[in-house]
Design a protein around this motif. Structure first.
Motif, PDB file in Angstrom:
ATOM      1  N   LEU A  14       0.825  -1.193   0.000  1.00  0.00           N
ATOM      2  CA  LEU A  14       0.000   0.000   0.000  1.00  0.00           C
ATOM      3  C   LEU A  14       0.867   1.253   0.000  1.00  0.00           C
ATOM      4  O   LEU A  14       0.577   2.212  -0.716  1.00  0.00           O
ATOM      5  N   ALA A  15       1.941   1.242   0.753  1.00  0.00           N
ATOM      6  CA  ALA A  15       2.855   2.386   0.779  1.00  0.00           C
ATOM      7  C   ALA A  15       3.414   2.657  -0.608  1.00  0.00           C
ATOM      8  O   ALA A  15       3.639   3.806  -0.983  1.00  0.00           O
ATOM      9  N   LYS A  18       1.089   4.962  -2.683  1.00  0.00           N
ATOM     10  CA  LYS A  18       0.795   6.311  -2.189  1.00  0.00           C
ATOM     11  C   LYS A  18       1.198   7.400  -3.181  1.00  0.00           C
ATOM     12  O   LYS A  18       0.609   8.468  -3.197  1.00  0.00           O
ATOM     13  N   ILE A  21      -1.755   8.905  -5.120  1.00  0.00           N
ATOM     14  CA  ILE A  21      -2.830   9.627  -4.449  1.00  0.00           C
ATOM     15  C   ILE A  21      -2.728  11.118  -4.728  1.00  0.00           C
ATOM     16  O   ILE A  21      -1.666  11.721  -4.593  1.00  0.00           O
ATOM     17  N   GLU A  40      -7.749   8.234  -5.114  1.00  0.00           N
ATOM     18  CA  GLU A  40      -7.963   8.291  -3.673  1.00  0.00           C
ATOM     19  C   GLU A  40      -8.285   6.899  -3.150  1.00  0.00           C
ATOM     20  O   GLU A  40      -8.823   6.067  -3.872  1.00  0.00           O
ATOM     21  N   ASP A  45      -9.152   1.630   2.847  1.00  0.00           N
ATOM     22  CA  ASP A  45      -7.975   1.407   1.997  1.00  0.00           C
ATOM     23  C   ASP A  45      -8.008   0.094   1.219  1.00  0.00           C
ATOM     24  O   ASP A  45      -6.976  -0.435   0.815  1.00  0.00           O
ATOM     25  N   ASN A  83       8.264   3.760  -7.251  1.00  0.00           N
ATOM     26  CA  ASN A  83       7.147   4.539  -7.779  1.00  0.00           C
ATOM     27  C   ASN A  83       6.660   4.036  -9.135  1.00  0.00           C
ATOM     28  O   ASN A  83       6.429   4.799 -10.063  1.00  0.00           O
TER      29      ASN A  83
END
Length: 136
Positions: A14-15, A18, A21, A40, A45, A83
């Motif tokens: 999940l990180a 981010k 977002i 979003e 989550d 990323n």
């Protein structure tokens, strides 16, 4: 489009998402075209929402139009570290398969690609759209 995370994600996975977002504005678009989208997290989550809008000015070939996606595609999520992430739809024999990829560059621009595989063709994806965006 609603991106539904179909596989349970750990905190590390999940990180890695981010970076998506926020609110994004399309850049480097063709003359007369503009667009934006948001990502979003929702439902504790477990769901990532992506809302999209594309605007096309009238030309001598087409009238003006506005495209808002309003459908749900279920994807498995494949964080790639650094990323980068790939969303891959489930394979169904009678429906196309989709692959949505995002990566963020050193300049902060987000690059996206959307690919489609014909029903029954497995992983034979063909490019459909690509874009670049900056955070608003």
């Amino acid at each position: 489009m609603v991106v539904v995370l179909t596989a349970p994600l750990g905190a590390d996975d999940l990180a890695q998402l981010k970076f998506l977002i926020g609110r994004w504005q399309a850049i480097d678009t063709a003359a007369g075209e503009s667009g934006s989208f948001t990502f979003e997290l929702a439902v504790q989550d477990h769901v990532m929402l992506r809302r999209n809008e594309a605007i096309y000015e009238a030309t001598n070939r087409r009238p003006s139009s506005r495209h808002n996606e309003g459908h749900v595609i279920r994807y498995s999520v494949q964080p790639r570290g650094g990323n980068r992430v790939v969303f891959l739809s489930d394979a169904k024999t009678s429906e196309p398969r989709y692959r949505l990829s995002y990566s963020i560059g050193a300049d902060g621009a987000l690059t996206g690609t959307f690919e489609v595989a014909a029903p029954g063709s497995g992983d034979a994806f063909n490019p459909y759209l690509s874009w670049r965006a900056r955070r608003r």
